[in-house]
Write an enzyme that holds these catalytic residues in place. Structure first.
Site, PDB file in Angstrom:
ATOM      1  N   HIS A 259      -5.374  -1.311  -7.476  1.00  0.00           N
ATOM      2  CA  HIS A 259      -6.670  -1.310  -6.822  1.00  0.00           C
ATOM      3  C   HIS A 259      -6.515  -2.872  -5.656  1.00  0.00           C
ATOM      4  CE1 HIS A 259     -11.158  -1.313  -6.505  1.00  0.00           C
ATOM      5  NE2 HIS A 259     -11.103  -2.472  -6.110  1.00  0.00           N
ATOM      6  N   GLU A 260      -6.141  -3.677  -5.935  1.00  0.00           N
ATOM      7  CA  GLU A 260      -5.943  -4.751  -5.030  1.00  0.00           C
ATOM      8  C   GLU A 260      -5.093  -4.441  -3.997  1.00  0.00           C
ATOM      9  OE1 GLU A 260      -8.644  -6.327  -5.049  1.00  0.00           O
ATOM     10  OE2 GLU A 260      -9.372  -6.269  -6.926  1.00  0.00           O
ATOM     11  N   HIS A 263      -6.570  -2.423  -1.210  1.00  0.00           N
ATOM     12  CA  HIS A 263      -7.249  -3.430  -0.352  1.00  0.00           C
ATOM     13  C   HIS A 263      -6.051  -4.258   0.677  1.00  0.00           C
ATOM     14  CE1 HIS A 263     -11.186  -3.135  -1.738  1.00  0.00           C
ATOM     15  NE2 HIS A 263     -11.040  -3.619  -2.986  1.00  0.00           N
ATOM     16  N   GLU A 289     -12.871   0.075   0.176  1.00  0.00           N
ATOM     17  CA  GLU A 289     -12.904   0.383  -1.187  1.00  0.00           C
ATOM     18  C   GLU A 289     -12.259   1.858  -1.392  1.00  0.00           C
ATOM     19  OE1 GLU A 289     -13.383  -1.465  -3.841  1.00  0.00           O
ATOM     20  OE2 GLU A 289     -14.330  -2.862  -3.051  1.00  0.00           O
TER      21      GLU A 289
END
Length: 494
Positions: A259-260, A263, A289
């Site tokens: 997830h990170e 980003h 996101e």
């Protein structure tokens, strides 16, 4: 003053603001990863000082004058001029003392939240949250204009041009499909394989780093550390991510990291020619996101990628009690109501967000007192998920956002999921052998596609238009619902 000279001075001022915002991010990263336990009070003063410096630059009348002088700029320069005007208009409405108090309260709030979360004690956090909410209400009142609500003014800081009413309409169309899908899956009484064993932190982190590289994260321009709540900060040559470890379940570490990384790859892929200028920054938090949720879910939890991940897990973690890639696919896509948002499956995740969206609007509107928040959270969770919240750590204290003053952020997760659904459909169309690439752990073409259509474009066009131009159609919730329906019908023979 001629346009060129005005623009050059304006750009220099914007770069100073951008640099100070990155300093603020570094202070927050250090607070979550490295800062000594007794450093909280000092860090609050550091944060307040940086916030004051940013506010002084943004509210300086000279910036407003330069916007007027440079009004005929073209291309990326015009975007920077327009954004400078927006930054200035927002800054002059917020008193300097309020900007400093907000930064100070948010830094202290995160320290109090960590301790309260550990002790599962909402009462210990409530006075601090009351202070933060009061300050955010004051900020919202300052920023509200042209008849928009205070909450919309805060939302505009994360998702420019979007209103709560617009989100309500999208979410109202999304919710019935999610609830129906969750109900049909539950009726099947699904079971999934379980991970078995204990997995050392270093082994999990080594695999997390491996996955980061596979998804295009440049380790020469970043690093991975541990924190209570996973996050990403920085841009260009210094983009840092954090994750967390559960010794009995590496899924938390691996998928939080993915997830990170979504980003981080976005930040690393922005146009370097516009570094620290608005045109070279992310389009919005929903677009941000969309990148993280795409990496974590549509790609990272796909059946094809589980072929690759299974091999990597066997090498780095052992069997973990998972027999084959198909079993791993079922494991990482298990559906069941759970208390923790960041661990929620794709069917239930957005229901978590919709709940927070409603609660935080009530907090900002003043219709929900902070002292009643825990009870309101527990009642809403029982209604939406059919489970009684066992403690505050797994309930109202689980997320860092409110302690950091990030009111208006939560709905961008679901809007980001909507965008991710559209992007995934476009990737499947434009990269016909996408599954083969995922199974081989070869994501270069995917990252290049995202870089060309989304990352390098920065803030050159509004968020909705950016996604529409990337995927070839106006985005809506249908692509996300179609993706979920197809995936979970396959998994559960619906």
């Amino acid at each position: 003053m001629d346009t060129i000279a005005a623009y050059e001075e304006l750009a220099a001022r914007l770069r100073r603001i951008g640099a100070l915002e990155e300093v603020a991010g570094l202070l927050n990263w250090d607070q979550e990863t490295q800062m000594p336990p007794k450093g909280g009070a000092q860090r609050a003063e550091h944060a307040a000082a940086v916030a004051s410096a940013i506010h002084d630059l943004a509210s300086d009348p000279r910036l407003g004058e330069l916007v007027a002088f440079a009004a005929t700029a073209q291309g990326a320069d015009a975007v920077n001029v327009a954004e400078a005007g927006r930054i200035h208009r927002r800054a002059v409405r917020v008193p300097p003392a309020l900007a400093a108090d907000l930064a100070r309260a948010s830094a202290l709030g995160q320290e109090v939240w960590v301790k309260a979360r550990t002790a599962s004690d909402f009462a210990a956090f409530a006075p601090t949250l009351e202070r933060i909410v009061a300050l955010k209400r004051a900020e919202a009142e300052c920023l509200a204009e042209d008849g928009i609500s205070g909450y919309d003014a805060l939302l505009d800081g994360f998702e420019p041009g979007t209103t709560a009413a617009e989100l309500d309409a999208i979410f109202a169309r999304l919710r019935p499909g999610l609830v129906d899908l969750a109900g049909r899956i539950a009726a099947k009484r699904p079971s999934a394989p379980a991970i078995a064993g204990q997995f050392p932190a270093e082994a999990q982190l080594a695999l997390a780093r491996r996955l980061g590289g596979v998804f295009g994260y440049d380790w020469q321009a970043g690093r991975l550390d541990l924190a209570v709540h996973p996050s990403c900060s920085g841009s260009a040559g210094d983009v840092r991510i954090t994750t967390r470890i559960d010794p009995s379940d590496p899924q938390d570490c691996l998928y939080s990291t993915l997830h990170e990384v979504g980003h981080a790859v976005y930040e690393q892929g922005l146009n370097p020619a516009q570094a620290m200028l608005p045109a070279g920054m992310h389009a919005s938090m929903a677009v941000h996101e969309s990148q993280s949720r795409l990496f974590e879910n549509q790609l990272g939890r796909s059946r094809a990628f589980c072929d690759f991940l299974f091999r990597e897990m066997q090498t780095g973690l052992g069997s973990a009690g998972v027999a084959d890639p198909d079993a791993l696919w079922r494991l990482v896509n298990a559906v069941q109501p759970g208390f923790i948002r960041t661990e929620a499956d794709e069917v239930h995740y957005n229901l978590h967000i919709l709940m927070r969206f409603d609660l935080e609007r009530a907090l900002i509107a003043g219709s929900l007192p902070v002292r009643e928040l825990e009870a309101a959270w527990n009642a809403r969770f029982l209604a939406d998920f059919g489970q009684a919240v066992p403690d505050a750590r797994r309930g109202v204290l689980q997320d860092v956002h409110w302690s950091a003053g990030l009111f208006g952020y939560f709905p961008t997760y679901t809007l980001g999921n909507v965008y991710a659904g559209e992007i995934h459909a476009a990737l499947q169309r434009d990269i016909p052998d996408l599954d083969a690439r995922l199974a081989a752990g070869e994501l270069g073409e995917v990252v290049a596609w995202l870089g060309e259509r989304i990352h390098r474009r920065g803030r050159m066009v509004p968020p909705t238009r950016l996604i529409a131009e990337a995927v070839g159609r106006a985005p809506d919730e249908r692509a996300l619902l179609d993706y979920l329906e197809a995936k979970y019908s396959d998994l559960h023979d619906l």
